[in-house]
Design a protein around this motif. Structure first.
Motif, short mmCIF file in Angstrom:
data_model
loop_
_atom_site.label_atom_id
_atom_site.label_comp_id
_atom_site.label_asym_id
_atom_site.label_seq_id
_atom_site.Cartn_x
_atom_site.Cartn_y
_atom_site.Cartn_z
N ASP A 155 15.06 96.13 36.45
CA ASP A 155 14.59 94.84 36.96
C ASP A 155 13.81 94.93 38.26
O ASP A 155 13.78 93.97 39.03
CB ASP A 155 15.79 93.89 37.13
N GLU A 157 10.50 94.74 39.88
CA GLU A 157 9.12 94.34 39.64
C GLU A 157 8.14 94.90 40.67
O GLU A 157 6.93 94.67 40.56
CB GLU A 157 9.02 92.82 39.61
N ARG A 172 5.54 97.97 29.99
CA ARG A 172 6.63 97.16 30.53
C ARG A 172 6.88 97.52 31.99
O ARG A 172 6.87 98.70 32.36
CB ARG A 172 7.93 97.42 29.75
N GLU A 175 11.39 93.48 33.56
CA GLU A 175 11.61 92.71 32.33
C GLU A 175 10.31 92.12 31.79
O GLU A 175 10.32 91.44 30.76
CB GLU A 175 12.61 91.59 32.61
N GLN A 176 9.19 92.38 32.48
CA GLN A 176 7.90 91.87 32.01
C GLN A 176 7.27 92.89 31.07
O GLN A 176 7.34 94.10 31.31
CB GLN A 176 6.97 91.60 33.20
N ASP A 178 3.91 93.67 27.97
CA ASP A 178 2.63 93.26 27.40
C ASP A 178 2.32 94.17 26.22
O ASP A 178 2.36 95.40 26.35
CB ASP A 178 1.53 93.37 28.46
N VAL A 195 3.20 93.82 38.43
CA VAL A 195 3.66 92.44 38.32
C VAL A 195 3.16 91.68 39.56
O VAL A 195 3.45 92.08 40.69
CB VAL A 195 5.19 92.37 38.22
N HIS A 199 4.95 86.69 39.01
CA HIS A 199 5.86 87.40 38.10
C HIS A 199 5.25 87.57 36.70
O HIS A 199 5.95 87.50 35.69
CB HIS A 199 7.21 86.69 38.01
N VAL A 200 3.93 87.80 36.70
CA VAL A 200 3.20 88.03 35.45
C VAL A 200 2.62 89.44 35.49
O VAL A 200 2.09 89.88 36.51
CB VAL A 200 2.07 87.00 35.28
N LEU A 201 2.72 90.16 34.38
CA LEU A 201 2.17 91.50 34.32
C LEU A 201 0.65 91.42 34.33
O LEU A 201 0.06 90.73 33.50
CB LEU A 201 2.67 92.21 33.06
#
Length: 223
Positions: A155, A157, A172, A175-176, A178, A195, A199-201
């Motif tokens: 976890d 990021e 990955r 936890e994100q 694509d 990230v 909180h977006v990859l």
């Protein structure tokens, strides 16, 4: 197009050598630039000017570096602090491993195989489709990836993945994740997956590492 461009920064001066120009053009434009600055006492206030030479995505040979250094050396007012490119070579990666506690992994990870590690990983092998490399730290991939890469497990990021991700099956971070579609990521070894603040990859370039992850940039010496 000017092949040698000087720009001021908060820390001094960057001398940008355009990657699309020939070495002859770079040397000619650099000589003209230094001549103009050398005879103009108002151009710069400091008695000694330190230059960070930036070559964009171009890696200079030892001979080309020597030519640049010799040319600048003809003007005592100037000195080269460093010569740097936006490109990470295998030599850069090995140097990174020597400076930090980075685990070197050179193996083939086949379909159905999961390899789990602790800390940062410098990967020089191959991940086949259906194979997975997972680590708690960052992944610096100089290998061939058709499978899954996961950094920051489970976890964290703040970690990232650097390398050519164009053919990866999935990326990955924490936890994100694509699923990489065709033409989604540029075919370049200078890609960074990270990230963002939302909180977006996301994806960026190695040249933007200082902005993407300042702590890592400083830790590895500003590659």
């Amino acid at each position: 197009m000017q092949a040698a461009v000087l720009r001021g920064t908060q820390n001094g001066y960057d001398l940008v050598l355009k990657q699309s120009a020939s070495m002859d053009q770079i040397l000619a434009d650099l000589r003209a630039l230094l001549e103009n600055l050398n005879v103009d006492p108002k151009a710069m206030e400091t008695a000694k000017v330190s230059l960070d030479v930036l070559t964009e995505d171009r890696i200079l040979t030892a001979d080309e570096k020597s030519q640049i250094e010799q040319l600048v050396g003809n003007y005592p007012r100037f000195e080269i602090h460093k010569i740097a490119a936006n490109v990470m070579t295998i030599a850069d990666a090995i140097q990174l491993r020597e400076r930090e506690n980075v685990h070197l992994l050179s193996k083939v990870i086949r379909n159905g195989q999961d390899v789990t590690m602790q800390g940062d990983v410098l990967f020089l092998g191959t991940v086949h489709e259906g194979g997975k490399l997972c680590t708690t730290g960052n992944i610096f991939s100089m290998g061939n990836v058709s499978g899954i890469l996961q950094a920051g497990y489970p976890d964290d990021e703040s970690k990232l993945i650097m390398g050519n991700l164009a053919t990866a099956q999935q990326v990955r971070i924490a936890e994100q994740f694509d699923i990489i579609e065709s033409d989604q990521v540029s075919d370049s070894s200078q890609t960074i997956a990270y990230v963002n603040d939302l909180h977006v990859l996301s994806y960026g370039k190695l040249s933007a590492l200082k902005k993407i992850n300042p702590k890592l940039y400083n830790r590895i010496g500003g590659i």
